[in-house]
Scaffold this motif. Structure first.
Motif, short mmCIF file in Angstrom:
data_model
loop_
_atom_site.label_atom_id
_atom_site.label_comp_id
_atom_site.label_asym_id
_atom_site.label_seq_id
_atom_site.Cartn_x
_atom_site.Cartn_y
_atom_site.Cartn_z
N ILE A 180 2.45 -5.24 -3.61
CA ILE A 180 1.94 -4.77 -4.96
C ILE A 180 0.41 -4.86 -4.76
O ILE A 180 -0.29 -3.92 -5.20
CB ILE A 180 2.35 -5.47 -6.00
N THR A 181 -0.23 -5.69 -4.43
CA THR A 181 -1.66 -6.14 -4.28
C THR A 181 -2.19 -5.12 -3.36
O THR A 181 -3.07 -4.33 -3.66
CB THR A 181 -1.92 -7.48 -3.93
N ILE A 182 -1.74 -4.82 -2.15
CA ILE A 182 -2.25 -3.94 -1.34
C ILE A 182 -2.17 -2.45 -1.76
O ILE A 182 -3.17 -2.00 -1.57
CB ILE A 182 -1.57 -3.99 -0.09
N HIS A 183 -1.10 -1.79 -2.37
CA HIS A 183 -1.21 -0.82 -2.84
C HIS A 183 -1.91 -0.58 -4.33
O HIS A 183 -2.52 0.24 -4.28
CB HIS A 183 0.17 -0.18 -2.99
N GLN A 184 -2.20 -1.65 -5.05
CA GLN A 184 -3.15 -1.39 -5.96
C GLN A 184 -4.48 -1.36 -5.82
O GLN A 184 -5.31 -0.60 -6.23
CB GLN A 184 -3.07 -2.57 -6.91
N GLN A 188 -12.63 4.54 4.02
CA GLN A 188 -11.46 5.13 4.76
C GLN A 188 -11.12 4.07 6.14
O GLN A 188 -10.12 3.86 6.41
CB GLN A 188 -11.75 6.40 5.20
N ARG A 189 -12.39 3.68 6.63
CA ARG A 189 -12.01 2.52 7.57
C ARG A 189 -11.33 1.22 7.14
O ARG A 189 -10.62 0.79 7.81
CB ARG A 189 -13.20 2.23 8.24
N VAL A 190 -12.01 0.97 5.86
CA VAL A 190 -11.17 -0.22 5.12
C VAL A 190 -9.86 0.41 4.97
O VAL A 190 -8.95 -0.82 5.15
CB VAL A 190 -11.97 -0.63 3.86
N LEU A 191 -9.34 1.44 4.55
CA LEU A 191 -7.96 1.47 4.34
C LEU A 191 -7.08 1.76 5.67
O LEU A 191 -6.10 1.04 5.61
CB LEU A 191 -7.91 3.21 3.77
N VAL A 192 -7.57 2.07 6.60
CA VAL A 192 -6.98 1.88 7.97
C VAL A 192 -6.76 0.27 8.28
O VAL A 192 -5.66 -0.04 8.60
CB VAL A 192 -7.61 2.71 9.12
N GLY A 193 -7.63 -0.46 8.00
CA GLY A 193 -7.67 -1.76 8.36
C GLY A 193 -6.64 -2.90 7.58
O GLY A 193 -6.07 -3.54 7.65
N GLN A 194 -6.59 -2.17 6.15
CA GLN A 194 -5.62 -2.63 5.32
C GLN A 194 -4.39 -2.71 5.79
O GLN A 194 -3.48 -3.57 5.58
CB GLN A 194 -5.65 -2.26 3.95
N LEU A 197 -7.39 1.61 -6.13
CA LEU A 197 -8.92 1.28 -6.54
C LEU A 197 -9.92 2.04 -5.47
O LEU A 197 -10.78 2.76 -5.83
CB LEU A 197 -9.04 -0.20 -6.76
N TRP A 198 -9.48 1.98 -4.21
CA TRP A 198 -10.20 2.72 -3.18
C TRP A 198 -10.08 3.94 -3.37
O TRP A 198 -11.22 4.83 -3.50
CB TRP A 198 -9.71 2.31 -1.66
N PHE A 199 -9.00 4.55 -3.86
CA PHE A 199 -8.66 6.03 -4.17
C PHE A 199 -9.51 6.53 -5.26
O PHE A 199 -10.53 7.72 -5.21
CB PHE A 199 -7.35 6.43 -4.04
N LYS A 200 -9.69 5.71 -6.10
CA LYS A 200 -10.44 6.04 -7.41
C LYS A 200 -12.08 6.07 -7.09
O LYS A 200 -12.48 7.05 -7.49
CB LYS A 200 -10.31 4.98 -8.49
N LEU A 201 -12.47 5.38 -6.20
CA LEU A 201 -13.90 5.42 -5.83
C LEU A 201 -14.13 6.56 -4.73
O LEU A 201 -15.25 7.24 -4.86
CB LEU A 201 -14.21 4.08 -5.03
N TRP A 230 -5.64 7.43 8.82
CA TRP A 230 -5.03 6.66 8.02
C TRP A 230 -3.48 7.27 7.92
O TRP A 230 -2.55 6.28 7.87
CB TRP A 230 -5.62 6.84 6.82
N ARG A 231 -3.22 8.47 7.89
CA ARG A 231 -1.92 9.14 7.93
C ARG A 231 -1.18 8.57 9.17
O ARG A 231 0.17 7.89 9.16
CB ARG A 231 -1.88 10.44 7.75
N ALA A 232 -1.91 8.50 10.40
CA ALA A 232 -1.14 8.20 11.62
C ALA A 232 -0.81 6.76 11.63
O ALA A 232 -0.09 6.19 11.98
CB ALA A 232 -2.10 8.51 12.63
N ARG A 233 -1.69 5.87 11.26
CA ARG A 233 -1.53 4.32 11.01
C ARG A 233 -0.46 4.14 9.98
O ARG A 233 0.29 3.17 10.28
CB ARG A 233 -2.83 3.78 10.46
N HIS A 234 -0.23 4.89 8.99
CA HIS A 234 0.78 4.57 7.96
C HIS A 234 2.03 5.02 8.37
O HIS A 234 3.09 4.04 8.19
CB HIS A 234 0.33 5.52 6.67
N VAL A 235 2.20 5.96 9.46
CA VAL A 235 3.25 6.27 10.09
C VAL A 235 3.76 5.01 10.78
O VAL A 235 5.00 4.64 10.85
CB VAL A 235 3.34 7.64 10.90
N LEU A 236 3.01 4.36 11.63
CA LEU A 236 3.30 3.31 12.50
C LEU A 236 3.71 2.16 11.85
O LEU A 236 4.83 1.61 11.94
CB LEU A 236 2.17 2.89 13.41
#
Length: 273
Positions: free
Chosen positions: A55-59, A98-104, A63-67, A227-233
């Protein structure tokens, strides 16, 4: 006149001042922490330890998407006004986010498939596919998909209105072309645009701001693809080839989106250089 006791003086001061330097606005109030930290509500019973992580990760993503939307919208508006410097600065900030998004995703990967299965059934039919802000970013960047609103019926009225507005208003790509046109470059057809971009690429001394802006847009596009590719994996590591909780084809659906591009003509330009 009776002098107040030291205790009363201290009490009166505390009634009118807050914080270390006497400021009345507190850290928690400014950040609305009471509501923010109360927004993580696991659904599993018995409790699954890793559900709070999920839950925390997706919230945090939202927040990052909003920014990102805040930055991209300002970049688009400034491009429409003919600016090039601040739009690039805004895009560079998005690139850092976006680099943070991938790292998360690495944090999600600390969760084992077994632990995810303990609460995954509670997610259905919820899915990341339903993130209106994620789609807003794609629409605003240039990847407009009106059929998304037809395929997905779970949008709130407010989300539907925001996405419809993003479809109707100029995208970053359209604003970039408007800026080029104001500078005297032809953009009416794809051939015109490729020729104009080639002119810019071959004379960076005179057209450097346009080239730098175009390259930052490509970097934004590339980072979103990463980010999309990392999300797939991540998804395949967690659920293999199972269907997504929202009814999508899971990993297969995610893989089908990896090759999408916000600015395909900026990528095609490389073949003409």
């Amino acid at each position: 006149m009776t002098n107040p006791s030291p205790g009363n003086v201290a009490g009166n001061w505390q009634d009118t001042h807050f914080g270390e330097q006497g400021g009345r606005l507190t850290y928690g109030d400014y950040l609305q922490l009471a509501g923010l930290l109360d927004a993580q509500v696991p659904e599993s019973d018995p409790a699954a330890h890793d559900e709070l992580l999920f839950i925390t990760i997706h919230q945090v993503y939202e927040l990052w998407f909003k920014l990102i939307l805040h930055e991209l919208t300002d970049a688009r508006d400034r491009l429409l006004a003919g600016e090039t410097y601040l739009p690039r600065v805004r895009l560079e900030r998005c690139l850092s986010i976006q680099r943070v998004l991938v790292g998360q995703v690495d944090v999600i990967d600390t969760m084992t498939p077994q632990d995810f299965l303990r609460f995954r059934n509670k997610l259905s039919p919820a899915s990341g596919f339903q993130s209106a802000q994620f789609r807003e970013i794609e629409f605003l960047s240039g990847l407009k998909d009106p059929t998304y609103l037809q395929r997905f019926r779970g949008l709130s009225d407010a989300e539907q209105a925001r996405l419809n507005r993003r479809l109707e208003e100029p995208s970053l790509w359209e604003a970039f072309l408007a800026t080029l046109e104001k500078a005297g470059f032809a953009v009416a057809t794809k051939e015109d645009r490729i020729a104009s971009l080639l002119t810019i690429s071959r004379d960076r001394e005179h057209h450097g701001p346009f080239w730098d802006l175009a390259e930052t847009m490509v970097a934004h596009d590339q980072a979103w693809g990463m980010w999309r590719a990392r999300h797939v994996l991540m998804a395949e590591r967690q659920i293999g080839t199972k269907a997504g909780t929202g009814g999508s084809a899971g990993g297969a659906y995610l893989r089908s989106r990896v090759e999408l591009r916000f600015y395909p003509e900026l990528w095609e330009l490389r073949s003409h250089m």
